[in-house]
Design an enzyme around this catalytic site. Structure first.
Site, PDB file in Angstrom:
ATOM      1  N   CYS A   1       0.834  -1.204   0.000  1.00 11.32           N
ATOM      2  CA  CYS A   1       0.000   0.000   0.000  1.00 11.32           C
ATOM      3  C   CYS A   1       0.873   1.260   0.000  1.00 11.32           C
ATOM      4  O   CYS A   1       1.848   1.352   0.749  1.00 11.32           O
ATOM      5  CB  CYS A   1      -0.921  -0.011   1.219  1.00 11.32           C
ATOM      6  SG  CYS A   1      -2.043   1.401   1.247  1.00 11.32           S
TER       7      CYS A   1
ATOM      8  N   CYS B   1     -19.628   1.848   8.677  1.00 17.06           N
ATOM      9  CA  CYS B   1     -18.848   1.233   9.749  1.00 17.06           C
ATOM     10  C   CYS B   1     -17.607   2.105   9.930  1.00 17.06           C
ATOM     11  O   CYS B   1     -16.776   2.196   9.018  1.00 17.06           O
ATOM     12  CB  CYS B   1     -18.465  -0.186   9.335  1.00 17.06           C
ATOM     13  SG  CYS B   1     -17.327  -0.988  10.477  1.00 17.06           S
TER      14      CYS B   1
ATOM     15  N   CYS C   1     -16.398  -9.397   5.534  1.00 19.72           N
ATOM     16  CA  CYS C   1     -15.798  -8.109   5.198  1.00 19.72           C
ATOM     17  C   CYS C   1     -14.508  -8.304   4.410  1.00 19.72           C
ATOM     18  O   CYS C   1     -13.588  -8.979   4.875  1.00 19.72           O
ATOM     19  CB  CYS C   1     -15.522  -7.339   6.486  1.00 19.72           C
ATOM     20  SG  CYS C   1     -14.784  -5.732   6.152  1.00 19.72           S
TER      21      CYS C   1
ATOM     22  N   CYS D   1       0.282   4.942   6.968  1.00 19.81           N
ATOM     23  CA  CYS D   1      -0.370   4.750   8.265  1.00 19.81           C
ATOM     24  C   CYS D   1       0.628   4.052   9.213  1.00 19.81           C
ATOM     25  O   CYS D   1       1.058   2.920   8.939  1.00 19.81           O
ATOM     26  CB  CYS D   1      -1.627   3.917   8.107  1.00 19.81           C
ATOM     27  SG  CYS D   1      -2.696   4.526   6.779  1.00 19.81           S
TER      28      CYS D   1
ATOM     29  N   CYS E   1       0.332   0.344  10.323  1.00 16.70           N
ATOM     30  CA  CYS E   1      -0.115  -0.691   9.386  1.00 16.70           C
ATOM     31  C   CYS E   1       0.991  -1.549   8.769  1.00 16.70           C
ATOM     32  O   CYS E   1       1.908  -1.037   8.114  1.00 16.70           O
ATOM     33  CB  CYS E   1      -0.935  -0.054   8.272  1.00 16.70           C
ATOM     34  SG  CYS E   1      -1.685  -1.316   7.219  1.00 16.70           S
TER      35      CYS E   1
ATOM     36  N   ARG F   1     -18.004  -2.835  17.936  1.00 13.62           N
ATOM     37  CA  ARG F   1     -17.248  -4.053  17.633  1.00 13.62           C
ATOM     38  C   ARG F   1     -15.938  -4.121  18.405  1.00 13.62           C
ATOM     39  O   ARG F   1     -15.107  -3.230  18.307  1.00 13.62           O
ATOM     40  CB  ARG F   1     -16.956  -4.064  16.130  1.00 13.62           C
ATOM     41  CG  ARG F   1     -16.612  -5.410  15.559  1.00 13.62           C
ATOM     42  CD  ARG F   1     -16.331  -5.332  14.062  1.00 13.62           C
ATOM     43  NE  ARG F   1     -17.287  -4.552  13.280  1.00 13.62           N
ATOM     44  CZ  ARG F   1     -18.460  -4.991  12.865  1.00 13.62           C
ATOM     45  NH1 ARG F   1     -18.857  -6.195  13.144  1.00 13.62           N
ATOM     46  NH2 ARG F   1     -19.260  -4.218  12.156  1.00 13.62           N
TER      47      ARG F   1
ATOM     48  N   CYS G   1     -19.541  -6.630   3.429  1.00 14.82           N
ATOM     49  CA  CYS G   1     -18.898  -5.378   3.811  1.00 14.82           C
ATOM     50  C   CYS G   1     -17.565  -5.292   3.076  1.00 14.82           C
ATOM     51  O   CYS G   1     -16.955  -6.317   2.774  1.00 14.82           O
ATOM     52  CB  CYS G   1     -18.677  -5.405   5.324  1.00 14.82           C
ATOM     53  SG  CYS G   1     -17.732  -4.010   5.971  1.00 14.82           S
TER      54      CYS G   1
HETATM   55  N1  SAM Z   1      -6.717   0.385   3.114  1.00 17.37           N
HETATM   56  C1  SAM Z   1      -7.992   0.588   3.628  1.00 17.37           C
HETATM   57  C2  SAM Z   1      -8.078   1.692   4.647  1.00 17.37           C
HETATM   58  O1  SAM Z   1      -7.069   2.032   5.244  1.00 17.37           O
HETATM   59  O2  SAM Z   1      -9.164   2.220   4.834  1.00 17.37           O
HETATM   60  C3  SAM Z   1      -8.635  -0.666   4.210  1.00 17.37           C
HETATM   61  C4  SAM Z   1      -7.804  -1.639   5.037  1.00 17.37           C
HETATM   62  S1  SAM Z   1      -7.118  -0.992   6.564  1.00 17.37           S
HETATM   63  C5  SAM Z   1      -6.002  -2.270   7.007  1.00 17.37           C
HETATM   64  C6  SAM Z   1      -8.483  -1.076   7.696  1.00 17.37           C
HETATM   65  C7  SAM Z   1      -8.284  -0.627   9.117  1.00 17.37           C
HETATM   66  O3  SAM Z   1      -7.552  -1.602   9.838  1.00 17.37           O
HETATM   67  C8  SAM Z   1      -7.506   0.642   9.390  1.00 17.37           C
HETATM   68  O4  SAM Z   1      -8.257   1.800   9.218  1.00 17.37           O
HETATM   69  C9  SAM Z   1      -7.124   0.474  10.847  1.00 17.37           C
HETATM   70  O5  SAM Z   1      -8.115   1.055  11.655  1.00 17.37           O
HETATM   71  C10 SAM Z   1      -7.098  -1.037  11.034  1.00 17.37           C
HETATM   72  N2  SAM Z   1      -5.736  -1.510  11.317  1.00 17.37           N
HETATM   73  C11 SAM Z   1      -4.724  -1.647  10.452  1.00 17.37           C
HETATM   74  N3  SAM Z   1      -3.598  -2.082  11.045  1.00 17.37           N
HETATM   75  C12 SAM Z   1      -3.900  -2.228  12.351  1.00 17.37           C
HETATM   76  C13 SAM Z   1      -3.144  -2.648  13.493  1.00 17.37           C
HETATM   77  N4  SAM Z   1      -1.856  -2.975  13.402  1.00 17.37           N
HETATM   78  N5  SAM Z   1      -3.767  -2.696  14.684  1.00 17.37           N
HETATM   79  C14 SAM Z   1      -5.077  -2.355  14.784  1.00 17.37           C
HETATM   80  N6  SAM Z   1      -5.830  -1.958  13.739  1.00 17.37           N
HETATM   81  C15 SAM Z   1      -5.261  -1.874  12.538  1.00 17.37           C
HETATM   82  C1  DTB Z   2     -11.423  -2.621  11.681  1.00 18.26           C
HETATM   83  O1  DTB Z   2     -11.744  -1.619  12.334  1.00 18.26           O
HETATM   84  N1  DTB Z   2     -10.591  -3.555  12.105  1.00 18.26           N
HETATM   85  C2  DTB Z   2     -10.407  -4.585  11.092  1.00 18.26           C
HETATM   86  C3  DTB Z   2     -11.416  -4.148  10.010  1.00 18.26           C
HETATM   87  N2  DTB Z   2     -11.892  -2.907  10.502  1.00 18.26           N
HETATM   88  C4  DTB Z   2     -10.994  -4.042   8.617  1.00 18.26           C
HETATM   89  C5  DTB Z   2      -8.987  -4.659  10.634  1.00 18.26           C
HETATM   90  C6  DTB Z   2      -8.009  -4.896  11.750  1.00 18.26           C
HETATM   91  C7  DTB Z   2      -6.696  -5.109  11.123  1.00 18.26           C
HETATM   92  C8  DTB Z   2      -5.647  -5.454  12.100  1.00 18.26           C
HETATM   93  C9  DTB Z   2      -4.314  -5.593  11.467  1.00 18.26           C
HETATM   94  C10 DTB Z   2      -4.202  -6.692  10.459  1.00 18.26           C
HETATM   95  O2  DTB Z   2      -4.673  -7.827  10.706  1.00 18.26           O
HETATM   96  O3  DTB Z   2      -3.613  -6.457   9.398  1.00 18.26           O
HETATM   97 FE1  SF4 Z   3      -2.877   1.232   3.364  1.00 19.27          FE
HETATM   98 FE2  SF4 Z   3      -2.776   0.077   5.743  1.00 19.27          FE
HETATM   99 FE3  SF4 Z   3      -3.219   2.677   5.563  1.00 19.27          FE
HETATM  100 FE4  SF4 Z   3      -5.137   0.951   4.738  1.00 19.27          FE
HETATM  101  S1  SF4 Z   3      -4.367   1.211   6.808  1.00 19.27           S
HETATM  102  S2  SF4 Z   3      -4.425   2.795   3.677  1.00 19.27           S
HETATM  103  S3  SF4 Z   3      -3.835  -0.719   3.945  1.00 19.27           S
HETATM  104  S4  SF4 Z   3      -1.331   1.611   4.931  1.00 19.27           S
END
Ligand code: SAM
Ligand code: DTB
Ligand code: SF4
Length: 337
Positions: free
Chosen positions: A54, A190, A98, A58, A61, A262, A130
């Site tokens: 990506c 959501c 989802c 973030c 992430c 959730r 979702c």
């Molecule tokens: N790329 C899209 C976005 O950012 O909207 C969708 C996927 S993103 C991984 C979805 C959500 O996962 C993020 O907004 C964040 O709230 C959650 N998330 C990602 N990494 C995480 C982590 N290490 N711990 C907890 N939540 C996480």
């Molecule tokens: C949300 O709030 N939590 C989920 C879902 N929406 C998409 C994602 C959590 C991701 C945690 C890190 C991972 O597994 O990559």
């Molecule tokens: Fe990309 Fe992760 Fe940010 Fe979603 S949360 S936009 S997958 S870097």
């Protein structure tokens, strides 16, 4: 009867968040019972349909291309394979499926057409479908709606003030605009956030304030505890205490009484007793399956056992239709209470 309010002030929310924790849980449990069946918990399954690589930054992430994590990049999955996973999730008792993609935003290309086919297929299985695909335009939201999308996940993640410390490649306003595009397409919203990012208590309250003063509350509010992943800037963040999770959940429940709150990422590090406190505080949804998107989650059998011990029952899809009874009925689960 508590009323649904969209005019909460930060001071009111702070007073709720900071109230003595057992009083807070009691109040949240009371509000929860006015609007929801406290035994009912929605079971959702996540699938990462496009993983890693990506362009965003973030800080939490593991899928951001710029950080060196163990996540293997995978292009968009094939529709049939995704539908097979959805069928499996349904068979293990999930009623919401989802699909997540590590995209900054949706582009109008062949991959988007494929996602629309996935949405159609999952919808045909009778599950609530979702997606979480990054930013969306109004037109893209309408296309997803036409394909049968039930809900769209797009988290605020943190407060507007703290946002710049966590993400620099898009703005808070971009996030709010996407939520508005989802709302106008009549897709269920959501949106929630993450705690444990190094935010202050004011940041948590700020995020809850933004969510609860949207023109309409999100139907679903995920509360994630950071899963610190090696290679990301937040890898060394200390673990959030269960009391912080409970305070977030209870406050969300009190100020957005009808939302599904959730208990999302972070359950692997919580025992049944800690999760029970979260359900008491008004959480009424979880992600099931041994993986979230890329990080571990408790396995289905241990969750089934937890449902049995706590006398919880999985919520049906769309609150009616086919019953999802399998989740609570496994002969091996012993009530260990
Ligand atoms: N790329 C899209 C976005 O950012 O909207 C969708 C996927 S993103 C991984 C979805 C959500 O996962 C993020 O907004 C964040 O709230 C959650 N998330 C990602 N990494 C995480 C982590 N290490 N711990 C907890 N939540 C996480
Ligand atoms: C949300 O709030 N939590 C989920 C879902 N929406 C998409 C994602 C959590 C991701 C945690 C890190 C991972 O597994 O990559
Ligand atoms: Fe990309 Fe992760 Fe940010 Fe979603 S949360 S936009 S997958 S870097």
């Amino acid at each position: 009867m508590s009323e649904i309010r969209n005019n909460w002030t930060r001071e009111e929310i702070a007073a709720i968040y900071n109230s003595p924790v057992l009083e807070l849980i009691y109040r949240a449990a009371t509000v929860h019972r006015e609007f929801n069946d406290p035994q009912e918990v929605q079971v959702c399954t996540l699938l990462s349909v496009k993983t890693g690589g990506c362009p965003e930054d973030c800080a939490y992430c593991p899928q951001a291309a710029r950080y060196h994590t163990d996540v293997k990049v995978h292009k968009l999955m094939e529709v049939e394979e995704v539908l097979g996973k959805a069928q499996e999730a349904k068979e293990s008792g999930s009623t919401r499926f989802c699909m997540g993609a590590a995209w900054r935003e949706v582009r109008n290309n062949r991959d988007f057409d494929k996602v629309l086919d996935m949405v159609k297929g999952v919808n045909k299985l009778g599950m609530e479908v979702c997606c979480t695909l990054g930013m969306l335009t109004e037109e893209q939201a309408n296309k997803l709606k036409e394909a049968g999308l039930y809900a769209y996940n797009h988290n605020l993640d943190t407060s507007e003030e703290h946002y710049g410390d966590i993400i620099s490649t898009r703005t808070y306003k971009d996030r709010l605009d996407t939520l508005e595009n989802v709302r106008q397409a009549k897709i269920s919203v959501c949106s929630g956030g993450i705690i444990g990012l190094g935010e202050s208590m004011e940041d948590r309250i700020g995020m809850l304030h933004t969510l609860s003063t949207l023109p309409e509350h999100p139907e679903s509010v995920p509360v994630n505890a950071l899963v610190p992943v090696e290679g990301t800037p937040l890898e060394e963040q200390p673990r959030v205490s269960v009391w912080e999770m409970v305070r977030m959940i209870a406050t969300a429940r009190i100020i957005m009484p009808k939302a599904m709150v959730r208990l999302s990422a972070g359950r692997v590090r919580m025992n049944t007793e800690e999760q029970a406190l979260c359900f008491m505080a008004g959480a009424n949804s979880i992600f099931a399956g041994d993986k979230l998107l890329t990080t571990p989650n408790p396995n289905v059998v241990s969750d089934q056992e937890m449902f049995q011990v706590l006398n919880l029952k999985p919520r049906k899809a769309f609150k009616e239709g086919e019953e999802a009874v399998k989740f609570q009925q496994i002969p091996s689960a012993q009530a260990e209470a």
